[in-house]
Design a protein around this motif. Sequence first.
Motif, PDB file in Angstrom:
ATOM      1  N   HIS A  58     -24.201  -6.268  -0.244  1.00 28.86           N
ATOM      2  CA  HIS A  58     -23.582  -6.258   1.079  1.00 28.86           C
ATOM      3  C   HIS A  58     -23.410  -4.821   1.594  1.00 28.86           C
ATOM      4  CE1 HIS A  58     -19.896  -7.848   3.566  1.00 28.86           C
ATOM      5  NE2 HIS A  58     -20.911  -7.539   4.345  1.00 28.86           N
ATOM      6  N   HIS A  62     -25.252  -2.964   4.912  1.00 27.16           N
ATOM      7  CA  HIS A  62     -24.587  -2.216   5.995  1.00 27.16           C
ATOM      8  C   HIS A  62     -25.142  -0.799   6.106  1.00 27.16           C
ATOM      9  CE1 HIS A  62     -20.798  -4.571   7.223  1.00 27.16           C
ATOM     10  NE2 HIS A  62     -21.507  -5.396   6.478  1.00 27.16           N
ATOM     11  N   CYS A 126     -17.167  -7.533  10.396  1.00 28.21           N
ATOM     12  CA  CYS A 126     -17.914  -8.065   9.249  1.00 28.21           C
ATOM     13  C   CYS A 126     -17.395  -9.441   8.857  1.00 28.21           C
ATOM     14  CB  CYS A 126     -17.773  -7.075   8.084  1.00 28.21           C
ATOM     15  SG  CYS A 126     -18.529  -7.610   6.552  1.00 28.21           S
ATOM     16  N   GLY A 127     -18.285 -10.289   8.345  1.00 31.81           N
ATOM     17  CA  GLY A 127     -17.914 -11.656   7.982  1.00 31.81           C
ATOM     18  C   GLY A 127     -17.257 -11.792   6.622  1.00 31.81           C
ATOM     19  N   HIS A 132     -17.269  -5.499  -0.675  1.00 32.77           N
ATOM     20  CA  HIS A 132     -18.163  -4.340  -0.666  1.00 32.77           C
ATOM     21  C   HIS A 132     -18.001  -3.589  -1.977  1.00 32.77           C
ATOM     22  CE1 HIS A 132     -19.944  -4.188   3.343  1.00 32.77           C
ATOM     23  NE2 HIS A 132     -18.829  -4.743   3.778  1.00 32.77           N
TER      24      HIS A 132
END
Length: 158
Positions: A58, A62, A126-127, A132
């Motif tokens: 993830h 990004h 962000c979902g 992260h």
Amino acid sequence: MTNRVESFELDHDGVTAPYIRKAKVMTVNPAYPDCVISKFDVRFAQPNQEFLSNGALHTLEHLFATFIRQMTDQLIDVSPMGCRTGFYFVFCNDQDPAWVARLVRNALIDVSRFTGEIPGASRKECGNYREHDLDEAKSWAEKFLQVPEEELVNVYRK
Ligand SMILES: [Zn+2]
């Protein structure tokens, strides 16, 4: 007309990760045969042997979305593979694997040096903003960078 899933035809035991492979070139509109997009398989982890954590995948998503767009206007999309071993990159035009390898390596150099807030990782943007992992993303970047550009495009090297 057959419409097979290209990646299901790949022998996942035959490849050596990390690598960069041109998966497909596709015409966008039959009326404009020169207008094509190209899709690349950017593999970080050796299939069926290792995989990235959701957090690292993830964070890399990004950072790629941010850094690659600063380097080129040809990127359409970067998306993680469900098997968590790498990413699909989709570009405008039929791109050369060596050009993609240079781009990905340059973005990963930026990842390896990155400090601070992950871009787009607030609750609003962000979902799944809690999931992260910058440290693991950096270690996958460093592992990828150990392979020189010219070897990355040689998918079936031993
Ligand atoms: Zn996100």
